[in-house]
Design a protein around this motif. Structure first.
Motif, short mmCIF file in Angstrom:
data_model
loop_
_atom_site.label_atom_id
_atom_site.label_comp_id
_atom_site.label_asym_id
_atom_site.label_seq_id
_atom_site.Cartn_x
_atom_site.Cartn_y
_atom_site.Cartn_z
N HIS A 1 48.54 -36.95 2.88
CA HIS A 1 48.12 -38.27 3.36
C HIS A 1 46.83 -38.76 2.70
O HIS A 1 46.01 -39.42 3.33
N GLY A 2 46.66 -38.40 1.43
CA GLY A 2 45.50 -38.86 0.68
C GLY A 2 44.19 -38.24 1.10
O GLY A 2 43.11 -38.74 0.75
N SER A 3 44.26 -37.13 1.83
CA SER A 3 43.05 -36.49 2.34
C SER A 3 42.38 -35.59 1.31
O SER A 3 41.25 -35.15 1.50
N GLY A 4 43.11 -35.27 0.25
CA GLY A 4 42.61 -34.32 -0.73
C GLY A 4 42.83 -32.88 -0.33
O GLY A 4 42.43 -31.95 -1.03
N TYR A 5 43.50 -32.69 0.80
CA TYR A 5 43.74 -31.35 1.32
C TYR A 5 45.16 -30.90 0.98
O TYR A 5 46.12 -31.65 1.17
#
Length: 438
Positions: free
Chosen positions: A156-160
């Motif tokens: 979700h675009g969190s970079g995780y």
């Protein structure tokens, strides 16, 4: 799932959707809103929220979950791992398997949030190998979550990034012990490890590892979604929140009852329609067969970690096995002890040899052989195992024996006086060789 009439007493959170059509599907579960909310928080803030909620391990020990997460050394350059202990195999324990069958996505979402909090990019769900239908159900949920973008790269675009592996265990009770579970995950024989080092420092593949029970991890999404204060508003002062209580045995409506910690067995029996018609409670286990049994005198003991502890037992997994007066307590304890003898991994002498001798002595008593001195011998055998075995299996094997002698010594002596079990074998619906005249 059991539907009880008094919903004000129950707290359906994990079990809320169990009765819904295809509740195990992502479409029925939702869009992982709690995970998305967690990604907007710092990992340390997620840990703090779980700490503030008062969530304690739901696998038996009751250790504070957030505190366990904080033990992970973030300055360690090795990868961090989250391992979910789904090797549910304690006699009487039956909460995690129905949870994974009816609502696997709450576990998957919990894994995502928990892994994010401890900065793990790989998580494992270790499921007992015999329950193939559960393994397939959880694998399907993980695949659904991955396809929807809840797992994988840059969630979700969190970079995780996170991947989840669903691992089928080899079917050993000892693998419910967390370090034996790690041995199984690494492809070795399931036997407990010497500690220290503890898993938080050197766990899976000698890397920092958090190991939590299914219900513990599944409780995390509701805490993040509703807040720590919401969770801590339920339960008791030191045992916060809700839990799944598994009622089995001689009760009218056995099943899973999700209620605040601190509820009493008397209330749960009432919700379950009472004991079976014409019978009354004789003895029960508060947390599975490895916890000291209690009697009808303890009906009003608060079912939280402190209350049950003060009564001389342990809350454990909240596996409430209820037995009425038709059950021979000696035979019941013998059956449990035979299980522990069979499941001993054999690594340490007190457990390997001790459980064998416990079974021999108990079997002799159950057949009406031996003498009253054998009761003292049993207690002495238990004393030589307790606290001296490599893991808690040995300790757990002694619990039903010492507690049953404490409360039902006369029943043991009756076997000796009558040269065998004084119960009518035809009356019992629980054990093939023991029952009682109604």
């Amino acid at each position: 799932m059991t539907t009880a009439p008094n919903q004000s007493v129950l707290t359906p959170v994990l079990t809320k959707n169990w009765g819904d059509e295809q509740s195990w599907k992502l479409s029925a579960y939702g869009d992982y809103a709690a995970a998305k909310k967690a990604f907007g928080m710092q990992p340390d803030d997620v840990i703090t929220a779980v700490k503030d909620s008062g969530l304690r391990g739901r696998g038996g020990a009751g250790f504070p979950t957030g505190m366990k997460w904080s033990f992970i050394p973030q300055d360690n350059p090795k990868p961090k791992y989250l391992v979910v202990n789904a090797d549910e195999s304690e006699p009487g324990t039956c909460k995690d398997i129905p949870l994974m069958m009816a609502n696997p996505h709450v576990l998957v979402e919990g894994v995502i949030i928990s892994s994010y909090a401890i900065r793990a990019n790989k998580a494992f769900i270790y499921i007992r190998g015999e329950v193939l239908h559960v393994i397939r159900r959880v694998q399907a949920a993980v695949a659904e979550a991955h396809a929807a973008g809840h797992l994988g790269k840059d969630i979700h675009g969190s970079g995780y990034d996170l991947d989840i592996v669903v691992h089928a265990g080899a079917g050993a009770y000892i693998c419910g012990e967390e370090t034996a579970l790690l041995e199984g995950l690494e492809g070795r024989r399931g036997q407990p490890r010497l500690r220290p080092p503890f898993p938080a420092v050197a766990g899976l593949y000698a890397s920092p590892t958090v190991i939590n029970n299914v219900e513990s991890i599944a409780s995390v999404p509701s805490i993040i979604a509703n807040g720590a204060d919401w969770f801590s508003s339920m339960g008791t002062e030191k045992s916060k929140g809700f839990g799944i209580f598994s009622l089995s045995g001689h009760v009218a409506k056995p099943g899973q009852y999700e209620a605040p910690l601190g509820i009493t067995l008397r209330k749960l029996i009432e919700l379950a329609g009472g004991m079976r018609a014409g019978h009354e409670l004789k003895f029960w286990t508060p947390g599975g067969s490895s916890t000291p049994l209690l009697t009808a005198e303890h009906l009003d003991v608060p079912l939280d970690f402190e209350g049950v502890g003060e009564a001389g037992s342990m809350l454990g997994t909240r596996a409430l096995q209820l037995f009425d007066e038709t059950t021979c307590v000696v035979r019941a304890v013998l059956r449990w002890t035979e299980f522990y003898k069979h499941e001993s991994c054999g690594k340490c002498t007190p457990c390997r040899e001790g459980t064998w001798w416990l079974t021999q002595t108990l079997s002799r008593l159950e057949q009406g052989q031996g003498s009253a001195e054998d009761l003292d011998l049993l207690v002495d055998q238990c004393d030589n195992i307790l606290g001296r075995s490599f893991c808690a299996l040995g300790d757990g094997a002694t619990s039903p024996i010492t507690s049953s002698i404490q409360y039902f010594r006369e029943e043991y002596l009756a076997h000796l006086e009558q040269g065998g079990c004084p119960f009518d074998p035809e009356a019992s619906t629980v054990f093939a060789t023991a029952g009682a005249k109604a």
